[in-house]
Design a protein around this motif. Structure first.
Motif, short mmCIF file in Angstrom:
data_model
loop_
_atom_site.label_atom_id
_atom_site.label_comp_id
_atom_site.label_asym_id
_atom_site.label_seq_id
_atom_site.Cartn_x
_atom_site.Cartn_y
_atom_site.Cartn_z
N ASP A 110 0.84 -1.21 0.00
CA ASP A 110 0.00 0.00 0.00
C ASP A 110 0.86 1.25 0.00
O ASP A 110 0.60 2.20 -0.74
N ALA A 111 1.91 1.21 0.86
CA ALA A 111 2.78 2.38 0.96
C ALA A 111 3.47 2.65 -0.38
O ALA A 111 3.58 3.80 -0.82
N ILE A 112 3.92 1.58 -1.03
CA ILE A 112 4.61 1.76 -2.32
C ILE A 112 3.65 2.34 -3.35
O ILE A 112 3.96 3.31 -4.05
N LEU A 113 2.43 1.75 -3.40
CA LEU A 113 1.47 2.21 -4.39
C LEU A 113 1.09 3.67 -4.16
O LEU A 113 1.13 4.49 -5.09
N SER A 114 0.77 3.98 -2.91
CA SER A 114 0.31 5.34 -2.65
C SER A 114 1.44 6.34 -2.88
O SER A 114 1.22 7.41 -3.45
N ALA A 115 2.66 5.96 -2.46
CA ALA A 115 3.78 6.89 -2.67
C ALA A 115 4.08 7.06 -4.15
O ALA A 115 4.32 8.17 -4.62
N SER A 116 4.01 5.97 -4.89
CA SER A 116 4.37 6.10 -6.30
C SER A 116 3.31 6.88 -7.07
O SER A 116 3.59 7.47 -8.11
N GLU A 117 2.08 6.92 -6.53
CA GLU A 117 1.07 7.75 -7.17
C GLU A 117 1.28 9.22 -6.85
O GLU A 117 1.07 10.10 -7.66
N VAL A 160 12.32 15.42 -4.18
CA VAL A 160 11.03 14.73 -4.08
C VAL A 160 9.97 15.71 -3.61
O VAL A 160 10.23 16.59 -2.79
N CYS A 161 8.74 15.55 -4.13
CA CYS A 161 7.64 16.38 -3.64
C CYS A 161 6.32 15.75 -4.03
O CYS A 161 6.29 14.76 -4.77
N GLU A 162 5.24 16.30 -3.50
CA GLU A 162 3.92 15.76 -3.85
C GLU A 162 3.13 16.78 -4.64
O GLU A 162 2.06 16.49 -5.15
N GLU A 163 3.62 18.00 -4.71
CA GLU A 163 2.96 19.04 -5.52
C GLU A 163 3.81 19.26 -6.76
O GLU A 163 4.73 18.51 -7.03
#
Lengths: 197, 360
Positions: free
Chosen positions: A43-50, A61-64
């Motif tokens: 789950d962590a991998i999937l959510s992070a890679s999204e 690294v960033c989410e925005e």
């Protein structure tokens, strides 16, 4: 072993710094010893890679669109831009608290033998950034091997101008280390980079 | 210096052996293919962290073994009693000195000099330039750490530059590597020239002792290019740039150097007899030993792979006469060693990779 086990082990072994034995241990841990961890990890991998991406400005690294460092206006005050090879180098410098300017992550260094040329590095925006963000000093925090040196040289040609100074981090003894245990290469750079006391 | 114990595990055909070699003369006796040379090769590994017969680590590992290990207990003029351990893996190796890891090979290479004599020595006279470069580089890397670093840097830059030439890359991509070639290149040429002159002089001293004849031998540096300063090097690069681009490789520089051995002023490769060539190769080995002794106060160990048997009695006698008294000698052969050495041999019998002390 079973085919599924081997498939997992193979994928784990592809990760940087993971060898055959470590991959095996991880696979056993995830599948037999702590099966609940497997779900959490995937789950962590999937959510992070999204969500996680590379900052469009600096490569961090960033989410925005842009990372928190690039969004922080106070970071612009120093007028300096620190160029590093990997995000992990950026993180190390951040952790030290010794630097409060902006960064630029190359995601590699020039190495023609390994097929790495300027086009494979995060260089496209660099010259533009130096102008647009009125950078006065570019600090090269790259390793001092042949490829690192070559990259420094290439970058200097690219960004140096009357208003932009290029500097390089020093190489020498680690803090708290004694001269006695330093290897000869380190001692040589430490002596070359000596300063008036 | 002197080896006191050599132990190896999973090295080629030797599963495990631990030998007390604390003697002036040590001999590994056995038929061909039993592992004599393997142990000798492992012993010589300590000098430049390279095996004299192998390029790839993998060939050194025992069957189905992920790693080979060699342990050396030595006595050294400068470091006293010292223990070195080398772990050789498929890719890379780990080195420990008195149980402390050695992080850079350049801090270890050359500290423990051993000089190898083998049937391949003749190639120094009549083999390819590459072999002669390897000889001079191995020697120089052993005595001069700065040379080692400069040579590595130069070679790396050449590889990178050649990779760019193959791709037809623009000059501004080559410059970052060329800039780094200048100083190492000049350093390599300068030091090769100096040491070749010095070794040549020493070798002619020994030639007379070893051959019994007063012929003059010479050793002269044949640089592929000899730029005197930075400007000359840049000019050289520029002059050959077009050619390099077409050939996809760097045509001029110390990576193509050679040196020539001569006898009475004529090239030894063409004009010297087999016996004369052998004496020249021996003289060169003796010269490297003398160099270590005179310049650094360290006496190398002499490792002799099977070649003593190839010398005729006359030459063999001269060999023993020319040999330095304090030197430790470890040799291999299919027959018992020469009594003329003047000292008692400690003999190990070798069979299928196992070493047993021979009953006196």
């Amino acid at each position: 072993m079973t085919p599924a086990f081997e498939a997992l082990q193979k994928e784990l072994k592809r990760l940087p710094g993971v060898g055959f034995r470590s991959a095996e241990r991880m696979a056993i841990h995830l599948l037999l010893e702590k099966p609940e961890a497997a779900k959490r990890l995937s789950d962590a991998i999937l959510s992070a890679s999204e969500r996680v991406r590379s900052c469009s400005t600096c490569g961090n690294v960033c989410e925005e669109e842009r990372c928190s460092i690039c969004e922080d206006v106070r970071r612009e005050e120093s007028g300096s831009l620190c160029v590093v090879e990997h995000v992990s180098d950026l993180m190390a410098i951040e952790k030290s608290g010794a630097y409060r300017g902006r960064y630029h992550v190359l995601h590699g260094k020039l190495s023609p033998i390994n097929g790495v040329g300027p086009e494979s590095l995060n260089l496209a925006g660099l010259a533009g950034r130096v102008k647009a963000e009125s950078v006065t000093e570019v600090i090269l925090a790259l390793p001092n091997d042949v490829e690192g040196e070559a990259t420094c040289h290439y970058l200097t040609e690219l960004v140096e101008s009357d208003s932009v100074e290029v500097s390089r981090i020093g190489f020498g003894l680690p803090s708290g280390a004694s001269v006695l245990y330093a290897d000869s290469g380190t001692l040589k750079s430490a002596l070359d980079a000596r300063q008036r006391y | 210096m002197r080896f006191k114990t050599v132990a190896v595990s999973n090295y080629r055909n030797i599963k495990f052996a631990r030998l007390d070699v604390d003697a002036d003369r040590v001999f590994f006796l056995g038929r061909n293919g039993q592992g004599k040379t393997n142990l000798l090769e492992a012993t010589g590994y300590v000098t430049s962290l390279r095996a004299f017969r192998a390029r790839e680590n993998e060939t050194l590992l025992g069957p189905e073994s992920p790693q080979a290990e060699i342990l050396f207990e030595m006595e050294h003029e400068e470091y006293d009693e010292v223990e070195a351990r080398v772990r050789i893996k498929k890719k890379g190796k780990e080195v420990y000195l008195d149980r402390e890891p050695v992080r850079r090979a350049s801090d270890f290479v050359g500290r423990f000099p051993a000089v190898m004599l083998s049937s391949e020595d003749l190639s120094i006279v009549r083999g390819s330039p590459g072999g002669r470069r390897r000889f001079i580089d191995t020697f120089l890397c052993g005595i001069d750490r700065d040379y080692y670093v400069a040579l590595q840097r130069y070679q790396k830059c050449i590889q990178e530059r050649n990779a760019l030439l193959k791709k037809g890359a623009a000059a501004n991509l080559m410059k970052p590597f060329e800039v780094q070639m200048v100083q190492p290149c000049l350093e390599v040429i300068r030091k090769r020239e100096k040491v070749i002159g010095e070794l040549g002089g020493m070798a002619s001293r020994f030639y007379e002792m070893l051959s019994g004849s007063a012929e003059e031998i010479g050793m002269s540096y044949k640089p592929n290019a000899s730029p005197e300063d930075e400007d000359a090097y840049w000019a050289l690069l520029e002059r050959n740039r077009r050619r390099d681009e077409i050939m996809h490789s760097t045509s001029k520089g110390p990576h193509r150097d050679d040196f020539e051995l001569s006898l009475n002023g004529r090239p030894a490769a063409d004009f010297a007899s087999d016996g004369q060539q052998r004496s020249i190769a021996l003289s060169l080995a003796f010269a490297t030993i003398a160099y270590w002794r005179e310049r650094f106060g360290v006496c190398p160990v002499l490792l002799i792979d099977d070649v003593l048997g190839e010398l005729d009695p006359m030459r063999r006698q001269r060999f023993w006469n020319a040999l330095d008294g304090g030197i430790q000698l470890i040799a291999t052969g299919t027959e018992l060693p020469d009594a003329a050495s003047g000292k008692e041999w400690r003999v190990y019998e070798v069979e299928k990779g196992e070493f047993k002390p021979s009953a006196p």
